[in-house]
Design a protein around this motif. Structure first.
Motif, PDB file in Angstrom:
ATOM      1  N   GLU A 185     -13.998 -27.712 -75.129  1.00  0.00           N
ATOM      2  CA  GLU A 185     -14.313 -27.951 -73.638  1.00  0.00           C
ATOM      3  C   GLU A 185     -13.372 -28.749 -72.885  1.00  0.00           C
ATOM      4  O   GLU A 185     -13.606 -28.954 -71.685  1.00  0.00           O
ATOM      5  CB  GLU A 185     -15.911 -28.463 -73.681  1.00  0.00           C
ATOM      6  N   ASN A 186     -12.669 -29.481 -73.722  1.00  0.00           N
ATOM      7  CA  ASN A 186     -11.545 -30.316 -72.898  1.00  0.00           C
ATOM      8  C   ASN A 186     -10.140 -30.320 -73.468  1.00  0.00           C
ATOM      9  O   ASN A 186     -10.010 -29.325 -74.368  1.00  0.00           O
ATOM     10  CB  ASN A 186     -11.864 -31.938 -73.398  1.00  0.00           C
ATOM     11  N   ALA A 187      -9.256 -30.517 -72.502  1.00  0.00           N
ATOM     12  CA  ALA A 187      -7.834 -30.407 -72.619  1.00  0.00           C
ATOM     13  C   ALA A 187      -7.507 -31.581 -73.516  1.00  0.00           C
ATOM     14  O   ALA A 187      -7.812 -32.701 -73.006  1.00  0.00           O
ATOM     15  CB  ALA A 187      -7.384 -30.049 -71.432  1.00  0.00           C
ATOM     16  N   ASP A 232     -16.719 -36.450 -75.712  1.00  0.00           N
ATOM     17  CA  ASP A 232     -16.301 -34.981 -76.544  1.00  0.00           C
ATOM     18  C   ASP A 232     -14.872 -35.070 -76.969  1.00  0.00           C
ATOM     19  O   ASP A 232     -14.689 -34.026 -77.567  1.00  0.00           O
ATOM     20  CB  ASP A 232     -16.508 -34.003 -75.441  1.00  0.00           C
ATOM     21  N   ALA A 233     -14.335 -36.335 -77.054  1.00  0.00           N
ATOM     22  CA  ALA A 233     -12.923 -36.284 -77.381  1.00  0.00           C
ATOM     23  C   ALA A 233     -13.257 -36.190 -79.266  1.00  0.00           C
ATOM     24  O   ALA A 233     -12.241 -35.542 -79.890  1.00  0.00           O
ATOM     25  CB  ALA A 233     -12.395 -37.395 -77.339  1.00  0.00           C
ATOM     26  N   ASN A 234     -14.288 -36.425 -79.498  1.00  0.00           N
ATOM     27  CA  ASN A 234     -14.749 -36.032 -81.126  1.00  0.00           C
ATOM     28  C   ASN A 234     -15.490 -34.670 -80.953  1.00  0.00           C
ATOM     29  O   ASN A 234     -16.667 -34.675 -80.382  1.00  0.00           O
ATOM     30  CB  ASN A 234     -15.782 -37.203 -81.554  1.00  0.00           C
ATOM     31  N   ILE A 235     -14.820 -33.948 -81.400  1.00  0.00           N
ATOM     32  CA  ILE A 235     -15.316 -32.526 -81.423  1.00  0.00           C
ATOM     33  C   ILE A 235     -16.540 -32.422 -82.545  1.00  0.00           C
ATOM     34  O   ILE A 235     -16.048 -32.388 -83.852  1.00  0.00           O
ATOM     35  CB  ILE A 235     -14.332 -31.455 -81.623  1.00  0.00           C
ATOM     36  N   LYS A 236     -17.615 -31.996 -82.254  1.00  0.00           N
ATOM     37  CA  LYS A 236     -18.756 -32.244 -83.309  1.00  0.00           C
ATOM     38  C   LYS A 236     -19.513 -30.696 -83.397  1.00  0.00           C
ATOM     39  O   LYS A 236     -19.262 -29.965 -82.568  1.00  0.00           O
ATOM     40  CB  LYS A 236     -19.765 -33.225 -82.702  1.00  0.00           C
TER      41      LYS A 236
END
Length: 355
Positions: free
Chosen positions: A76-78, A164-168
């Motif tokens: 979801e993030n770059a 969201d930097a931690n992809i869960k």
């Protein structure tokens, strides 16, 4: 001379072919005549006795197990992947961190959003003070409040990105495939990260015919067997029955199956659904071929033993059970129905039984 010989040969061959066809047709006609003659001039028919039989509704259907829940997890993030915490085959739980992105750019965006919000809050306070003394209009104050609100929303969005930097993992399951490596750059447009599969519950997809689907309903408990684990017992529940038949006139059924504690069953394996029903009371069954035209005609010919004739009878058909049809009314045990030759029959036609 040669041409004449060819013409004569062609004529002879044609005459021979015609003679063969005529002889063959004659043999067929003689066979039909012999069949009729066997009945002494009456219409030759075959019959079946009307009797009560126990209806066995139990049946099995084979299919493939599919995961109840599977997910192609997208970014979801770059950012650049700095850490990966799981590998293929690992079990994961909902909310568990799978990987981490470089948060430097995200942190910068969040800090900028924080500063913008704090500045908007101060501006709104000044406008509020000036409005009370008549220094600004109500419109200017409302604009300052709107600016503060928008700045707060941008700050919340940046904080969400930082989280969201931690992809869960969004589900409980197993990592079936990992598509990223440390150092890889993912985009916000949806780079594929992981394929997650939950096999604690599976779906067994099978097909049943029209006579079988009539006895099923959503919620029915089903016994499940696997040839790979013949000693294991599995249970399932019907969760879907197609309202429409497919191209083969069968109805797709989905059965939710609970896996064992070891998750022995895997998606793609073969399974057998065992559909069992309470013992049925004996019912009158007759061959499907007994009906005049089709089952929907509700008419059969009954063989009258007293004078060897056919009697047209109106009946009430019930369930279609393979090659047999259940009769709810119109026939009695001990009678005989005509199963072939109905096209030549009418009320009171003389018949002869062919064995």
């Amino acid at each position: 001379m040669k041409r004449i010989i060819i013409v004569i040969v062609v004529i002879v061959v044609a005459l021979g072919a015609i003679a063969y066809v005529l002889t063959n047709n004659k043999k067929k006609n003689e066979a039909k005549t012999a069949f009729i003659a066997e009945g002494g001039g009456a219409v030759a028919v075959r019959i079946a006795s009307v009797e009560k039989k126990v209806v066995d509704l139990d049946f099995v259907a084979n299919g493939n197990f599919a995961p109840k829940q599977e997910l192609n997890f997208l970014s979801e993030n770059a950012g650049r992947v700095t850490k990966i915490y799981v590998d293929e085959g690992d079990k994961v739980t909902k909310g568990q961190a799978l990987a981490r992105l470089d948060a430097e750019i995200i942190n910068t965006d969040r800090a900028t959003a924080e500063a913008t919000y704090q500045n908007a809050v101060r501006d709104e306070a000044r406008y509020q003070s000036s409005f009370q003394t008549g220094g600004v209009t109500k419109q200017q104050l409302d604009q300052a409040k709107l600016t503060t609100k928008n700045a707060k929303l941008r700050l919340q969005a940046s904080q969400r990105k930082l989280s969201d930097a931690n992809i869960k993992s969004p589900i409980n399951g197993i990592v079936n495939k990992r598509y990223i490596e440390v150092g890889a750059f993912v985009t916000a447009q949806g780079t594929q990260l992981f394929e997650l599969v939950d096999v604690s519950k599976l779906k067994l997809k099978v097909n049943v015919n029209e006579s079988q689907v009539a006895s099923l309903k959503v919620g029915d408990q089903i016994s499940i067997k696997s040839t790979i684990f013949p000693t294991e017992k599995f249970s399932g529940k019907i969760t879907f029955i197609a309202p429409k038949a497919d191209a083969t006139l069968n109805f797709p059924i989905e059965v939710e199956v609970t896996n064992n504690s070891k998750n022995s069953l895997r998606a793609g394996m073969y399974g057998t659904a065992v559909f069992s029903f309470p013992k049925q009371a004996p019912s009158i069954l007759i061959p499907r071929t007994s009906f005049v035209g089709s089952v929907s005609s509700n008419q059969v010919f009954v063989y009258d033993k007293s004078n060897n004739t056919s009697k047209l009878r109106k009946v009430v058909p019930g369930r279609i059970l393979g090659d047999n049809v259940e009769i709810l009314g119109g026939l009695n045990e001990g009678e005989s129905v005509i199963t072939s030759g109905q096209i030549n029959l009418a009320e009171g036609t003389a018949v002869s039984i062919v064995k």
